[in-house]
Design a protein around this motif. Structure first.
Motif, PDB file in Angstrom:
ATOM      1  N   GLU A  23      30.961   2.255  -0.509  1.00 25.17           N
ATOM      2  CA  GLU A  23      30.049   2.203   0.647  1.00 25.17           C
ATOM      3  C   GLU A  23      30.680   1.424   1.811  1.00 25.17           C
ATOM      4  O   GLU A  23      30.575   1.831   2.974  1.00 25.17           O
ATOM      5  N   LEU A  24      31.364   0.329   1.478  1.00 22.27           N
ATOM      6  CA  LEU A  24      32.022  -0.454   2.535  1.00 22.27           C
ATOM      7  C   LEU A  24      33.097   0.378   3.234  1.00 22.27           C
ATOM      8  O   LEU A  24      33.296   0.273   4.450  1.00 22.27           O
ATOM      9  N   ALA A  25      33.780   1.228   2.455  1.00 18.45           N
ATOM     10  CA  ALA A  25      34.869   2.044   3.012  1.00 18.45           C
ATOM     11  C   ALA A  25      34.361   3.024   4.065  1.00 18.45           C
ATOM     12  O   ALA A  25      35.151   3.517   4.878  1.00 18.45           O
ATOM     13  N   SER A  26      33.046   3.294   4.087  1.00 20.22           N
ATOM     14  CA  SER A  26      32.536   4.221   5.107  1.00 20.22           C
ATOM     15  C   SER A  26      32.299   3.501   6.440  1.00 20.22           C
ATOM     16  O   SER A  26      32.098   4.159   7.457  1.00 20.22           O
ATOM     17  N   VAL A  27      32.312   2.153   6.437  1.00 21.02           N
ATOM     18  CA  VAL A  27      32.102   1.421   7.704  1.00 21.02           C
ATOM     19  C   VAL A  27      33.272   0.508   8.090  1.00 21.02           C
ATOM     20  O   VAL A  27      33.302  -0.024   9.192  1.00 21.02           O
ATOM     21  N   ARG A  28      34.199   0.306   7.183  1.00 22.11           N
ATOM     22  CA  ARG A  28      35.337  -0.575   7.473  1.00 22.11           C
ATOM     23  C   ARG A  28      36.633   0.121   7.040  1.00 22.11           C
ATOM     24  O   ARG A  28      36.624   0.894   6.078  1.00 22.11           O
ATOM     25  N   GLU A  29      37.732  -0.228   7.752  1.00 21.82           N
ATOM     26  CA  GLU A  29      39.003   0.377   7.386  1.00 21.82           C
ATOM     27  C   GLU A  29      39.618  -0.382   6.218  1.00 21.82           C
ATOM     28  O   GLU A  29      40.347  -1.351   6.403  1.00 21.82           O
ATOM     29  N   ILE A  30      39.279   0.070   5.027  1.00 19.14           N
ATOM     30  CA  ILE A  30      39.821  -0.555   3.816  1.00 19.14           C
ATOM     31  C   ILE A  30      40.344   0.556   2.921  1.00 19.14           C
ATOM     32  O   ILE A  30      39.981   1.714   3.100  1.00 19.14           O
ATOM     33  N   SER A  31      41.251   0.220   1.984  1.00 22.75           N
ATOM     34  CA  SER A  31      41.699   1.263   1.046  1.00 22.75           C
ATOM     35  C   SER A  31      41.126   1.000  -0.329  1.00 22.75           C
ATOM     36  O   SER A  31      41.159  -0.146  -0.817  1.00 22.75           O
TER      37      SER A  31
ATOM     38  N   THR B 143      41.410   1.202  -4.228  1.00 23.84           N
ATOM     39  CA  THR B 143      42.566   1.169  -5.131  1.00 23.84           C
ATOM     40  C   THR B 143      42.060   1.239  -6.574  1.00 23.84           C
ATOM     41  O   THR B 143      40.852   1.202  -6.811  1.00 23.84           O
ATOM     42  N   ASP B 144      43.019   1.295  -7.528  1.00 24.57           N
ATOM     43  CA  ASP B 144      42.625   1.353  -8.944  1.00 24.57           C
ATOM     44  C   ASP B 144      41.807   0.117  -9.330  1.00 24.57           C
ATOM     45  O   ASP B 144      40.859   0.203 -10.103  1.00 24.57           O
ATOM     46  N   GLU B 145      42.201  -1.054  -8.774  1.00 22.59           N
ATOM     47  CA  GLU B 145      41.502  -2.272  -9.201  1.00 22.59           C
ATOM     48  C   GLU B 145      40.269  -2.576  -8.361  1.00 22.59           C
ATOM     49  O   GLU B 145      39.468  -3.435  -8.707  1.00 22.59           O
ATOM     50  N   GLY B 146      40.084  -1.895  -7.217  1.00 17.46           N
ATOM     51  CA  GLY B 146      38.918  -2.158  -6.375  1.00 17.46           C
ATOM     52  C   GLY B 146      39.173  -1.708  -4.955  1.00 17.46           C
ATOM     53  O   GLY B 146      39.119  -0.528  -4.658  1.00 17.46           O
ATOM     54  N   ALA B 147      39.505  -2.665  -4.092  1.00 14.41           N
ATOM     55  CA  ALA B 147      39.787  -2.306  -2.698  1.00 14.41           C
ATOM     56  C   ALA B 147      40.754  -3.310  -2.089  1.00 14.41           C
ATOM     57  O   ALA B 147      40.846  -4.459  -2.538  1.00 14.41           O
ATOM     58  N   PHE B 148      41.464  -2.853  -1.056  1.00 15.59           N
ATOM     59  CA  PHE B 148      42.358  -3.713  -0.304  1.00 15.59           C
ATOM     60  C   PHE B 148      41.872  -3.754   1.137  1.00 15.59           C
ATOM     61  O   PHE B 148      41.662  -2.709   1.757  1.00 15.59           O
ATOM     62  N   LEU B 149      41.657  -4.973   1.643  1.00 16.07           N
ATOM     63  CA  LEU B 149      41.171  -5.190   3.012  1.00 16.07           C
ATOM     64  C   LEU B 149      42.368  -5.696   3.816  1.00 16.07           C
ATOM     65  O   LEU B 149      42.727  -6.878   3.724  1.00 16.07           O
ATOM     66  N   PRO B 150      43.021  -4.821   4.587  1.00 12.12           N
ATOM     67  CA  PRO B 150      44.346  -5.180   5.126  1.00 12.12           C
ATOM     68  C   PRO B 150      44.351  -6.218   6.237  1.00 12.12           C
ATOM     69  O   PRO B 150      45.366  -6.865   6.461  1.00 12.12           O
ATOM     70  N   LEU B 151      43.242  -6.396   6.951  1.00 15.03           N
ATOM     71  CA  LEU B 151      43.284  -7.246   8.153  1.00 15.03           C
ATOM     72  C   LEU B 151      43.201  -8.739   7.858  1.00 15.03           C
ATOM     73  O   LEU B 151      43.523  -9.568   8.700  1.00 15.03           O
ATOM     74  N   ASP B 152      42.727  -9.099   6.670  1.00 16.20           N
ATOM     75  CA  ASP B 152      42.480 -10.516   6.400  1.00 16.20           C
ATOM     76  C   ASP B 152      43.785 -11.323   6.345  1.00 16.20           C
ATOM     77  O   ASP B 152      44.851 -10.784   6.040  1.00 16.20           O
ATOM     78  N   ILE B 153      43.654 -12.596   6.638  1.00 14.64           N
ATOM     79  CA  ILE B 153      44.841 -13.469   6.650  1.00 14.64           C
ATOM     80  C   ILE B 153      44.589 -14.702   5.786  1.00 14.64           C
ATOM     81  O   ILE B 153      43.452 -14.967   5.375  1.00 14.64           O
ATOM     82  N   ARG B 154      45.653 -15.421   5.546  1.00 19.81           N
ATOM     83  CA  ARG B 154      45.544 -16.722   4.868  1.00 19.81           C
ATOM     84  C   ARG B 154      46.363 -17.736   5.630  1.00 19.81           C
ATOM     85  O   ARG B 154      47.470 -17.418   6.090  1.00 19.81           O
ATOM     86  N   VAL B 155      45.822 -18.945   5.758  1.00 20.81           N
ATOM     87  CA  VAL B 155      46.612 -20.074   6.249  1.00 20.81           C
ATOM     88  C   VAL B 155      46.494 -21.176   5.202  1.00 20.81           C
ATOM     89  O   VAL B 155      45.650 -21.109   4.310  1.00 20.81           O
ATOM     90  N   ASN B 156      47.356 -22.178   5.332  1.00 18.35           N
ATOM     91  CA  ASN B 156      47.206 -23.363   4.495  1.00 18.35           C
ATOM     92  C   ASN B 156      46.326 -24.340   5.276  1.00 18.35           C
ATOM     93  O   ASN B 156      46.778 -24.932   6.259  1.00 18.35           O
TER      94      ASN B 156
END
Ligand SMILES: Cc1cc2nc3c(=O)[nH]c(=O)nc-3n(C[C@H](O)[C@H](O)[C@H](O)COP(=O)(O)OP(=O)(O)OC[C@H]3O[C@@H](n4cnc5c(N)ncnc54)[C@H](O)[C@@H]3O)c2cc1C
Length: 350
Positions: A100-108, A110-123
Motif C-alpha cells: 500500500e505504501l508503494a502506491s504513494v511513495r517511491e519505494i521498492s 523486495t524479498d525481505e520487505g521494502a527499500f526506502l531509497p531516500l532515507d539517510i543516516r548520520v552519526n
C-alpha cells in the motif's frame, strides 16, 4: 549590552536549524545553550533521516530537510550515509502495508520487505557538534554553559547577562514547558522517555532497519489500511511489546556497533527509575531480528523528547518570539525543513 538580530535558545538540532537558515538570510545570530555542548535528544537518537515514512506537513519539511542535510554534510564534513532504509516484513499483513505504501511513495518492494531509497543516516554524536562548529565559522556566536532565564520581546535574560535582539526562537525541546507552561498545557505537551542501547556487531548493515513495530509509529504507514491489521496482530501476540511502545529498529554507527531500540513511555515528568525488563525486551527482539543468540551491550542511555497530539509546536508567546518544538520524535528528519517556515513567519514581524 550585546545586540543581535536573532537569539536562538537551545543548541539541539531544532535550534541549529534556525541558526543555519537565519545566518544564510544575512541575520546576526547568537545561540545560547545551557550545557557546554549539546547533550539532549539531538545526540541521543538513531541519526535516522526517516523521510519516506512521514506524511502531510512533516513529509514536506522532511523533503526540504533532506536537501539541507546533504548540503550541511558536504559543508561541515560530517559522516552522512545516503543509505536508505530497509523495512523488514515478517508477516503477510506487514507485506500488505508495504504494498500500500508503494502506491504513494517511491519505494521498492523486495524479498525481505521494502527499500526506502531516500532515507539517510548520520552519526548524531558527531553531526550536531559539526553543525555548531560550521555555524561558528560562519559568524554565529555561541554562548555555551549559559542558562536562559526569560525571553521577552527584544530581550533575552541569561545567567551571564542580557542580550538585546530583534527576534528570538526558543528551541529547548521537551523543556518548552519550563518557559511557557500555559502553551505546553494547552497543546498537551508531555515528555516521551525512550530506552536506547548500543550493541557490538561484526558485519556491515548499511541501511537503517525498521520493522512491523515501526509501522505503528510513522504517519505514512498509519495511512495504509493494513496497518490496523498489523496493530491488532501485534497487540494480540505481543501485548507487552506494544504496551512498552516498542519501535523495533536499528542503525549502524561508523565503528560498526548498532544503535538499537526503542521503547516509549509518556508522562509530564520523567520517572527516574529504569526497569531492566524493558531493555531485555529490546535485546531479545533485536537478537531475534538479527538471527543471533545474544547481543553484547556496549552502552545504555535514556532519551527524552517532547510529545503532543500535533506533530509540531510553533507558538507566539510574545511579539517577535517563537516557541518551536518537534512534538513527534522526528526532529532529525524535519527540523531543517521546519526552521525556514518558522523564520518566514517570524521575519514578517520585524
Ligand atoms: C532516543 C531518541 C531517538 C530518536 N530517534 C530519532 C531519529 O532517528 N530520527 C529523527 O528524526 N528523530 C529522532 N528523535 C527525535 C529527535 O532527536 C528530536 O526531535 C530532536 O533532537 C529535538 O531537537 P531539539 O533541538 O528540539 O531538542 P534537544 O536536542 O533536546 O535540544 C534542546 C536544547 O535546549 C537546551 N536548553 C534547554 N533549556 C535551556 C535554557 N534554559 N537555556 C539554554 N539552553 C536550554 C538543552 O540543553 C538542549 O541542548 C529521537 C529522539 C530520541 C530521544
Amino acid at each position: 549590552m550585546t545586540s543581535v538580530d536573532l537569539v536562538v535558545v537551545g543548541a539541539g538540532v531544532v535550534g541549529l536549524a534556525h541558526a543555519w537558515h537565519a545566518v544564510r538570510r544575512g541575520l546576526s545570530v547568537t545561540v545560547v545553550e545551557r550545557d557546554e555542548h549539546a547533550v539532549g535528544a539531538s545526540v541521543r537518537n538513531f541519526g535516522h533521516g526517516c523521510f519516506t515514512a512521514q506524511d502531510g506537513v512533516a513529509f514536506e519539511y522532511a523533503m526540504t530537510a533532506r536537501e539541507e542535510w546533504l548540503k550541511l554534510g558536504r559543508e561541515a564534513g560530517f559522516w552522512l550515509r545516503e543509505c536508505g532504509t530497509v523495512v523488514k516484513a515478517r508477516h503477510d499483513d506487514e507485506r500488505a502495508v508495504l504494498e500500500e505504501l508503494a502506491s504513494v511513495r517511491e519505494i521498492s518492494l523486495t524479498d525481505e520487505g521494502a527499500f526506502l531509497p531516500l532515507d539517510i543516516r548520520v552519526n548524531p554524536r558527531e553531526a550536531v557538534h559539526s553543525i555548531a562548529a560550521l555555524l561558528a565559522s560562519r559568524g554565529v556566536t555561541f554562548l555555551w554553559s549559559t542558562n536562559v532565564l526569560t525571553v521577552e520581546p527584544g530581550l533575552v535574560r541569561t545567567s551571564r547577562g542580557e542580550i538585546a535582539c530583534r527576534a528570538a526562537v526558543v528551541a529547548v525541546g521537551h523543556d518548552v514547558d519550563r518557559f511557557f507552561p500555559d502553551i505546553a498545557e494547552e497543546r498537551q505537551i508531555q515528555r516521551c522517555r525512550l530506552r536506547m542501547l548500543r550493541v557490538a556487531h561484526g558485519g556491515v548493515i548499511d541501511p537503517a532497519v525498521l520493522t512491523g513495530f515501526s509501522m505503528l509509529r510513522y504517519e505514512a504507514f498509519a495511512r495504509c489500511p493494513s496497518t490496523q491489521l498489523v496493530r491488532e496482530r501485534l497487540s494480540h501476540d505481543h501485548p507487552e511489546l506494544v504496551e512498552a511502545g516498542l519501535n523495533l529498529m536499528f542503525t549502524q554507527l561508523p565503528d560498526g556497533s548498532l544503535t538499537i531500540g526503542d521503547t516509549h513511555h509518556y508522562s509530564r515528568t520523567v520517572d527516574p527509575y529504569r526497569p531492566e525488563d524493558l531493555d531485555d525486551l529490546v535485546l531479545t527482539e533485536t537478537a531475534r531480528l538479527l538471527g543471533v543468540p545474544s547481543l553484547h551491550v556496549l552502552e545504555r542511555w535514556r532519551g527524552v523528547y517532547a510529545s503532543a497530539p500535533e506533530p509540531f509546536l510553533t507558538a507566539t508567546p510574545a511579539p517577535r518570539v517563537r516557541a518551536v518544538s518537534v512534538t513527534s520524535g522526528i526532529g532529525m528528519t524535519t527540523a531543517l525543513g521546519l526552521a525556514p517556515a518558522v523564520l518566514d513567519d517570524l521575519l514578517q514581524e520585524l
